[in-house]
Motif scaffolding. Structure first.
Motif, PDB file in Angstrom:
ATOM      1  N   ASP A   1       0.817  -1.211   0.000  1.00  0.00           N
ATOM      2  CA  ASP A   1       0.000   0.000   0.000  1.00  0.00           C
ATOM      3  C   ASP A   1       0.849   1.259   0.000  1.00  0.00           C
ATOM      4  N   SER A   2       2.004   1.183   0.639  1.00  0.00           N
ATOM      5  CA  SER A   2       2.877   2.348   0.731  1.00  0.00           C
ATOM      6  C   SER A   2       4.318   1.906   0.600  1.00  0.00           C
ATOM      7  N   TYR A   3       5.118   2.717  -0.090  1.00  0.00           N
ATOM      8  CA  TYR A   3       6.546   2.448  -0.235  1.00  0.00           C
ATOM      9  C   TYR A   3       7.374   3.218   0.793  1.00  0.00           C
ATOM     10  N   ARG A   4       6.728   4.184   1.461  1.00  0.00           N
ATOM     11  CA  ARG A   4       7.450   4.987   2.456  1.00  0.00           C
ATOM     12  C   ARG A   4       6.595   5.162   3.695  1.00  0.00           C
TER      13      ARG A   4
ATOM     14  N   ALA B   1      20.743  12.844  -2.239  1.00  0.00           N
ATOM     15  CA  ALA B   1      20.459  14.278  -2.368  1.00  0.00           C
ATOM     16  C   ALA B   1      19.894  14.854  -1.075  1.00  0.00           C
ATOM     17  N   VAL B   2      18.954  14.146  -0.454  1.00  0.00           N
ATOM     18  CA  VAL B   2      18.351  14.639   0.788  1.00  0.00           C
ATOM     19  C   VAL B   2      19.368  14.618   1.923  1.00  0.00           C
ATOM     20  N   LEU B   3      20.199  13.597   1.959  1.00  0.00           N
ATOM     21  CA  LEU B   3      21.256  13.561   2.969  1.00  0.00           C
ATOM     22  C   LEU B   3      22.225  14.736   2.808  1.00  0.00           C
ATOM     23  N   ALA B   4      22.333  15.242   1.580  1.00  0.00           N
ATOM     24  CA  ALA B   4      23.223  16.374   1.313  1.00  0.00           C
ATOM     25  C   ALA B   4      22.527  17.719   1.461  1.00  0.00           C
ATOM     26  N   GLY B   5      21.223  17.681   1.790  1.00  0.00           N
ATOM     27  CA  GLY B   5      20.536  18.943   2.050  1.00  0.00           C
ATOM     28  C   GLY B   5      19.354  19.263   1.178  1.00  0.00           C
ATOM     29  N   ALA B   6      19.015  18.417   0.199  1.00  0.00           N
ATOM     30  CA  ALA B   6      17.835  18.658  -0.626  1.00  0.00           C
ATOM     31  C   ALA B   6      16.574  18.518   0.221  1.00  0.00           C
ATOM     32  N   PRO B   7      15.468  19.135  -0.198  1.00  0.00           N
ATOM     33  CA  PRO B   7      14.223  19.023   0.568  1.00  0.00           C
ATOM     34  C   PRO B   7      13.777  17.567   0.709  1.00  0.00           C
ATOM     35  N   ASP B   8      13.252  17.236   1.900  1.00  0.00           N
ATOM     36  CA  ASP B   8      12.810  15.869   2.172  1.00  0.00           C
ATOM     37  C   ASP B   8      11.717  15.422   1.208  1.00  0.00           C
ATOM     38  N   ALA B   9      10.946  16.369   0.694  1.00  0.00           N
ATOM     39  CA  ALA B   9       9.849  16.024  -0.217  1.00  0.00           C
ATOM     40  C   ALA B   9      10.339  15.282  -1.451  1.00  0.00           C
ATOM     41  N   LEU B  10      11.616  15.433  -1.788  1.00  0.00           N
ATOM     42  CA  LEU B  10      12.169  14.696  -2.933  1.00  0.00           C
ATOM     43  C   LEU B  10      11.980  13.197  -2.755  1.00  0.00           C
TER      44      LEU B  10
ATOM     45  N   ASN C   1       9.545  11.649  -1.476  1.00  0.00           N
ATOM     46  CA  ASN C   1       8.180  11.214  -1.771  1.00  0.00           C
ATOM     47  C   ASN C   1       8.012  10.814  -3.228  1.00  0.00           C
ATOM     48  N   THR C   2       8.894  11.313  -4.095  1.00  0.00           N
ATOM     49  CA  THR C   2       8.775  10.978  -5.512  1.00  0.00           C
ATOM     50  C   THR C   2       9.182   9.546  -5.792  1.00  0.00           C
ATOM     51  N   TYR C   3       9.867   8.880  -4.846  1.00  0.00           N
ATOM     52  CA  TYR C   3      10.192   7.463  -5.045  1.00  0.00           C
ATOM     53  C   TYR C   3       8.913   6.645  -5.197  1.00  0.00           C
ATOM     54  N   GLU C   4       8.004   6.735  -4.240  1.00  0.00           N
ATOM     55  CA  GLU C   4       6.739   6.007  -4.369  1.00  0.00           C
ATOM     56  C   GLU C   4       5.909   6.545  -5.519  1.00  0.00           C
ATOM     57  N   GLU C   5       5.881   7.852  -5.684  1.00  0.00           N
ATOM     58  CA  GLU C   5       5.109   8.468  -6.760  1.00  0.00           C
ATOM     59  C   GLU C   5       5.485   7.880  -8.118  1.00  0.00           C
ATOM     60  N   GLU C   6       6.779   7.629  -8.324  1.00  0.00           N
ATOM     61  CA  GLU C   6       7.247   7.143  -9.616  1.00  0.00           C
ATOM     62  C   GLU C   6       7.251   5.621  -9.720  1.00  0.00           C
TER      63      GLU C   6
ATOM     64  N   LEU D   1       8.558  15.529 -10.792  1.00  0.00           N
ATOM     65  CA  LEU D   1       9.919  15.883 -11.190  1.00  0.00           C
ATOM     66  C   LEU D   1      10.066  16.082 -12.695  1.00  0.00           C
ATOM     67  N   ALA D   2       8.977  15.911 -13.451  1.00  0.00           N
ATOM     68  CA  ALA D   2       9.029  16.093 -14.907  1.00  0.00           C
ATOM     69  C   ALA D   2       8.647  17.538 -15.232  1.00  0.00           C
ATOM     70  N   PHE D   3       9.605  18.287 -15.781  1.00  0.00           N
ATOM     71  CA  PHE D   3       9.402  19.723 -16.009  1.00  0.00           C
ATOM     72  C   PHE D   3       9.703  20.067 -17.463  1.00  0.00           C
ATOM     73  N   GLU D   4       8.798  20.791 -18.086  1.00  0.00           N
ATOM     74  CA  GLU D   4       8.982  21.255 -19.463  1.00  0.00           C
ATOM     75  C   GLU D   4       8.593  22.721 -19.559  1.00  0.00           C
ATOM     76  N   ALA D   5       9.351  23.491 -20.298  1.00  0.00           N
ATOM     77  CA  ALA D   5       9.026  24.889 -20.536  1.00  0.00           C
ATOM     78  C   ALA D   5       9.510  25.255 -21.945  1.00  0.00           C
ATOM     79  N   PRO D   6       8.588  25.430 -22.903  1.00  0.00           N
ATOM     80  CA  PRO D   6       7.144  25.242 -22.761  1.00  0.00           C
ATOM     81  C   PRO D   6       6.771  23.758 -22.778  1.00  0.00           C
ATOM     82  N   ALA D   7       5.495  23.464 -22.520  1.00  0.00           N
ATOM     83  CA  ALA D   7       5.018  22.084 -22.532  1.00  0.00           C
ATOM     84  C   ALA D   7       5.211  21.475 -23.915  1.00  0.00           C
ATOM     85  N   ARG D   8       5.552  20.195 -23.946  1.00  0.00           N
ATOM     86  CA  ARG D   8       5.769  19.477 -25.197  1.00  0.00           C
ATOM     87  C   ARG D   8       4.603  18.510 -25.427  1.00  0.00           C
TER      88      ARG D   8
END
Length: 514
Positions: free
Chosen positions: A280-283, A321-330, A332-337, A379-386
């Motif tokens: 049900d949950s990965y985290r 990345a989080v251990l090095a200081g990135a936001p913890d919310a990063l 959450n993308t493990y389960e999301e993906e 984490l998928a970012f496009e500018a402009p959208a494709r």
């Protein structure tokens, strides 16, 4: 291991998933303990198919050629009819490497050998698993996890910032968390065994009684070994005799007449019931599940070990990345993906099981995992959208290029390693500011790389002046046009890529560029 110790990550389980994560963390300089309750490494064949996308992961981690050297290609399948006639068929459709997909067909490597190569790679990085070391309990708080483990010498307490359960389908970590594992038992019980035998051609995968679940039998020569792998459904009742004599009688009863197969040894054998289940949950707080601890499935299609390896490859760079200081919310993308990928994989392998019951299983491109993507990820970012061609979240294709000094260079050469990679196509001489952990390249007639034969343009399909940002796991994080380059800065901050604070630091980053 001392009676009380601390580390960044405690990994429970030294199978393919745990070893992948350990290798990735080791090359990043992250401290960890890797514990495994089994006394010795697993040596059997269980997961023997290495899919093309996993071969790309293994290239990134530095041991793909060693994996290929201890295995080989799948043989043709020979399906025997009751009258003794047979038909041969290729396991996979013929394919050749292309500039954007260097690995085009799965390799057969028995799991024990895959994990042996992984342990050797981990040893090169100065680390090793602790065998005969079982996790017996853990508690977590806002800053970390306190875990209790026991080995032959004593009980130990390990304080870790994160705990990762890579401890299989019966995961102690998952049970201790109370994470639900819904799904179903698929009504198929099977035996799998590694056999030393005589009497069969080793260039063919032999299949008998296809479509008859009471009598099906497959004997596949294991590439790089003298062994055959036996696979066969068995009755739901009773315990099979997995001795030499027992499996000899089993094969004799199911094999076609005219064969004189003799079993000489059984190095490994197992009977199991097939299930399809997804956690049900990965985290849960500071605890994560990867591999079979998060998903189990039938073996049809050769998806399990591959999905497990890619779980770890996805989680490793995010933990670092989080251990090095990135936001913890990063994190959450493990389960999301990864959880949607596992759900899709369970559907694929279950469907292939139903086809196998009918004796009509076909394996196409869908098993190769090259088309898996995270296009809906935050984490998928496009500018402009494709709206066509390659998209953010897709796997980054390979392509041959020419270095400004005249040497041949592949895109994968640029990507391999623990860093992010930013590639500009036909850009002007303005280059984004270097950041620690980011390699920057420009593909143009006056850049450090030249698209001599147009393979990069064809594979990436981006316009002049555009930039492609590739994540450490080989997926595209962002695609931005020249006019939107400034919008990339916030994305880089989000994933923990900080600008150098001094000229010396910037120079250090630039010296890494190829």
């Amino acid at each position: 291991m001392t009676n009380a110790s601390s580390t960044d990550v405690l990994i429970c389980g030294a199978g393919a998933a745990g070893l992948t994560l350990a290798i990735d963390l080791a090359r990043r300089g992250i401290s960890f303990h890797l514990v495994e309750k089994a006394q010795t490494p697993f040596g059997g064949s269980r997961g023997k198919g290495i899919q093309p996308r996993t071969l790309e992961v293994f290239e990134d981690l530095g041991f793909v050629d060693r994996i290929a050297a201890v295995g080989g290609h799948y043989p043709n399948q020979r399906t025997y009819s009751p009258d003794g006639s047979y038909a041969d068929e290729a396991m996979f459709s013929e394919a050749k490497p292309t500039p954007d997909e260097p690995y085009c067909v799965p390799l057969m490597v028995m799991q024990g050998r895959t994990e042996q190569v992984m342990r050797e790679r981990l040893a090169e990085l100065g680390r090793q698993p602790h065998y005969g070391c079982a996790l017996t309990g853990f508690d977590q708080d806002g800053k970390g996890v306190t875990a209790n483990v026991i080995d032959q010498s004593a009980e130990h307490t390990i304080r870790a910032r994160y705990l990762v359960g890579a401890d299989g389908g019966r995961s102690f970590v998952r049970h201790a968390l109370g994470t639900e594992f819904p799904g179903k038992t698929l009504g198929v019980r099977a035996v799998v065994a590694d056999l030393l035998l005589s009497g069969l051609d080793r260039t063919i995968w032999h299949r008998f009684n296809e479509g008859d679940m009471a009598r099906q039998l497959a004997l596949c020569p294991l590439a790089g070994t003298e062994l055959f792998q036996l696979q066969a459904p068995i009755s739901a009742e009773g315990e099979p005799d997995l001795s030499v004599a027992g499996l000899q009688a089993f094969i004799t009863a199911r094999i076609a007449t005219g064969f004189d197969v003799v079993v000489h040894d059984v190095p490994w054998a197992s009977a199991y019931a097939m299930n399809a289940r997804l956690a049900d949950s990965y985290r849960t707080g500071r605890v994560f599940l990867i591999g079979d601890a998060a998903h189990i499935h039938p073996p049809t299609g050769g998806q399990g070990l591959n999905t497990s390896v890619q779980d770890a490859h996805n989680l490793g760079w995010k933990l670092a990345a989080v251990l090095a200081g990135a936001p913890d919310a990063l994190l959450n993308t493990y389960e999301e993906e990864r959880r949607p990928i596992a759900a899709e994989m369970l559907g694929l392998s279950t469907g292939l099981l139903e086809a196998a019951k009918r004796g009509d299983m076909r394996r196409g491109r869908e098993v190769q995992q090259l088309d898996l993507a995270y296009s809906t990820s935050s984490l998928a970012f496009e500018a402009p959208a494709r709206h066509r061609g390659i998209l953010a979240g897709d796997r980054a294709p390979d392509a041959p290029l020419t270095g400004a000094a005249g040497q041949g260079v592949r895109v994968f050469d640029l990507l391999n390693g623990p860093h992010w990679t930013l590639i500009g196509f036909m850009t002007d001489r303005a280059t984004p500011a270097p950041r620690h952990g980011l390699h920057i390249h420009r593909v143009s007639s006056h850049g450090d790389l030249i698209d001599t034969h147009g393979h990069f343009r064809k594979a990436y399909g981006i316009g002049e002046g555009a930039w492609v940002l590739v994540r450490p796991d080989g997926y595209i994080g962002a695609i931005v046009a020249a006019a939107h380059l400034g919008e990339l800065q916030g994305y880089l901050d989000q994933v923990g890529l900080t600008e150098g604070s001094s000229r010396g630091e910037r120079l250090a980053v630039r010296s890494d560029l190829i």
